[in-house]
Write a protein that holds these residues in place. Structure first.
Motif, short mmCIF file in Angstrom:
data_model
loop_
_atom_site.label_atom_id
_atom_site.label_comp_id
_atom_site.label_asym_id
_atom_site.label_seq_id
_atom_site.Cartn_x
_atom_site.Cartn_y
_atom_site.Cartn_z
N PRO A 25 -12.82 24.93 -3.16
CA PRO A 25 -13.65 24.53 -2.03
C PRO A 25 -13.17 23.23 -1.44
N PRO A 26 -13.62 22.89 -0.21
CA PRO A 26 -13.29 21.58 0.36
C PRO A 26 -13.80 20.47 -0.54
N SER A 27 -13.09 19.33 -0.52
CA SER A 27 -13.47 18.20 -1.34
C SER A 27 -14.02 17.08 -0.47
N ARG A 28 -15.05 16.38 -0.96
CA ARG A 28 -15.59 15.25 -0.24
C ARG A 28 -15.02 13.94 -0.76
N ARG A 29 -14.24 14.00 -1.83
CA ARG A 29 -13.63 12.77 -2.33
C ARG A 29 -12.68 12.21 -1.28
N HIS A 30 -12.49 10.93 -1.25
CA HIS A 30 -11.70 10.35 -0.19
C HIS A 30 -10.81 9.23 -0.70
N HIS A 31 -9.90 8.84 0.16
CA HIS A 31 -8.99 7.75 -0.16
C HIS A 31 -9.23 6.60 0.79
N LEU A 32 -9.19 5.39 0.28
CA LEU A 32 -9.38 4.20 1.10
C LEU A 32 -8.18 3.29 0.99
N LEU A 33 -7.76 2.68 2.10
CA LEU A 33 -6.79 1.61 2.05
C LEU A 33 -7.51 0.31 2.32
N PHE A 219 -1.01 4.11 -9.99
CA PHE A 219 -2.06 3.11 -10.09
C PHE A 219 -3.22 3.71 -10.87
N PHE A 220 -4.11 2.88 -11.41
CA PHE A 220 -5.06 3.40 -12.40
C PHE A 220 -6.03 4.43 -11.81
N THR A 221 -6.22 4.47 -10.49
CA THR A 221 -7.07 5.50 -9.90
C THR A 221 -6.32 6.82 -9.72
N TRP A 222 -4.98 6.81 -9.89
CA TRP A 222 -4.10 7.98 -9.75
C TRP A 222 -3.94 8.44 -8.30
N GLU A 223 -4.48 7.66 -7.35
CA GLU A 223 -4.38 8.02 -5.93
C GLU A 223 -3.14 7.42 -5.27
N HIS A 224 -2.49 6.48 -5.96
CA HIS A 224 -1.36 5.77 -5.40
C HIS A 224 -0.28 5.57 -6.45
N LEU A 225 0.93 5.35 -5.99
CA LEU A 225 1.99 4.93 -6.90
C LEU A 225 1.73 3.50 -7.33
N ASP A 226 2.15 3.19 -8.54
CA ASP A 226 2.04 1.81 -9.04
C ASP A 226 3.23 1.02 -8.51
N ASP A 227 3.20 0.78 -7.21
CA ASP A 227 4.31 0.14 -6.51
C ASP A 227 3.75 -0.50 -5.25
N GLU A 228 3.82 -1.79 -5.20
CA GLU A 228 3.19 -2.53 -4.11
C GLU A 228 3.82 -2.23 -2.75
N TYR A 229 5.09 -1.82 -2.73
CA TYR A 229 5.82 -1.72 -1.48
C TYR A 229 6.17 -0.30 -1.07
N ASP A 230 5.87 0.69 -1.89
CA ASP A 230 6.09 2.08 -1.50
C ASP A 230 4.98 2.51 -0.55
N LEU A 231 5.31 3.35 0.43
CA LEU A 231 4.33 3.80 1.42
C LEU A 231 3.05 4.32 0.76
N GLY A 233 2.09 3.61 -2.28
CA GLY A 233 1.74 2.71 -3.37
C GLY A 233 0.42 2.01 -3.09
N GLU A 234 0.03 1.12 -3.99
CA GLU A 234 -1.18 0.32 -3.84
C GLU A 234 -0.78 -1.14 -3.70
N PRO A 235 -0.93 -1.76 -2.53
CA PRO A 235 -1.49 -1.17 -1.32
C PRO A 235 -0.47 -0.45 -0.44
N GLY A 236 0.83 -0.61 -0.70
CA GLY A 236 1.86 0.03 0.11
C GLY A 236 2.47 -0.89 1.15
N PHE A 237 1.67 -1.74 1.73
CA PHE A 237 2.15 -2.74 2.68
C PHE A 237 1.00 -3.73 2.92
N HIS A 238 1.35 -4.88 3.50
CA HIS A 238 0.37 -5.91 3.81
C HIS A 238 0.41 -6.21 5.30
#
Length: 338
Positions: A25-33, A219-231, A233-238
């Motif tokens: 089914p569709p998911s209501r979980r979401h991702h935030l930057l 990253f510990f939420t598993w939603e992002h790579l553990d890499d600050e600078y990968d697109l 990643g968490e956060p991916g860019f500043h």
């Protein structure tokens, strides 16, 4: 391909056999930057689609359908950035005909969030077919007037990642193109809201486990790579920075969802001299593709400096010994090829 005579580049499409899956089914979980991201350790990634003009995308393959364009309330310049971000992903990921419907708009988000992907929808095979992306309506984004190049940025030292040039208008602002690319990456599958992605997450090690030993730290939420600078990643860019799609992003999505990848490989080392004379033997260049793939389409780029191009022949030879003639004395009396 194992070796080739007098050539120096190729691009191929990887088309593995599709997996089967259940109906979800569709998911209501979401991702935030978040506006204020955590500082994480950096890891290497490779740059793709940097400074490349993105051409119009043909109807076949992956289609990203912006369903609410007419009511999105973006300016013309913002629409252009959204279009470029969609084309970046459609050019990076090819596939059998597949459409993902996306509702993209600006709207109110909490004070710490600049962008959100949510309402993910999967087809009966578990492939992404729909999502919603919202950009914060109270953020003064950097809207790149030339989004198909990175002229406002300089390399940061981290591949696929850039920082604004001194005096650039991007300084102190969030780059709208990078944010759109980031949220589209989640919409296309990089989130635990999609079961096929989640099935490849190893909770014990917090790693994404792909094909043939391919593995990425998460990253510990598993939603992002553990890499600050990968697109992705968490956060991916500043603020004042830009990240673009990396091969790691493509590999993870391909392993989870059977997207096909368009990648390029070149010969190691510098130019190879061409021996002179009929009996001198060929100059041979070897290109190594470090994984097993099925090649359905192959483009070869050849650049040759030679005073008499009409004397030159070039062939491409596969590991199985199949040889295809690329050039057969067609240069006439002119100099060089490619």
């Amino acid at each position: 391909m194992g070796s080739a005579s007098i050539w120096n580049g190729l691009a191929f499409e990887d088309r593995p056999a599709p997996r089967s899956g259940g109906k979800y089914p569709p998911s209501r979980r979401h991702h935030l930057l978040r506006r204020c991201g955590w500082r994480l350790r950096a890891a290497a990634a490779s740059l793709v689609l940097t400074g490349v003009a993105v051409p119009a995308v043909e109807a076949a393959g992956l289609q990203l359908n912006w369903t609410n364009r007419a009511t999105s309330q973006f300016t013309a310049a913002e629409e252009a950035v959204v279009d470029v971000s969609l084309n970046y992903w459609m050019q990076a990921l090819s596939s059998p005909p597949r459409t993902v419907n996306l509702e993209i708009s600006k709207g109110p988000l909490d004070s710490e969030t600049i962008g959100e992907a949510r309402d993910f929808i999967q087809d009966p095979l578990g492939n992404p077919v729909g999502a919603t992306i919202v950009l914060a309506d109270d953020v003064d984004f950097y809207v790149d007037p030339t989004p198909m190049d990175n002229s406002e940025f300089v390399a940061s030292g981290q591949p696929a990642h850039f920082r604004g040039r001194p005096g650039s208008a991007v300084l102190g602002k969030w780059d709208m193109l990078a944010l759109m690319l980031h949220e589209l990456g989640h919409s296309l599958g990089f989130t635990t809201s999609y079961d096929r992605y989640f099935s490849r997450v190893d909770p014990a090690t917090s790693r994404f486990q792909g094909e043939s030993g391919f593995s990425l730290p998460l990253f510990f939420t598993w939603e992002h790579l553990d890499d600050e600078y990968d697109l992705l990643g968490e956060p991916g860019f500043h603020e004042g920075e830009r990240s673009l799609i990396s091969p790691r992003n493509l590999q993870a999505l391909n392993d989870a969802f059977d997207y096909d990848q368009r990648q390029s490989y070149g010969a190691a080392g510098g130019p190879v001299p061409v021996p002179d004379g009929v009996n001198a033997g060929p100059a041979t260049v070897v290109i190594v593709i470090p994984k097993h793939v099925t090649i359905r389409d192959l483009d070869v780029a050849l650049r040759l400096t030679h005073p008499s191009a009409g004397d030159v022949t070039a062939t491409l030879t596969s590991p199985a010994g199949t040889t295809v003639t690329l050039v057969n004395r067609r240069g006439g009396s002119g100099d060089d090829l490619g």
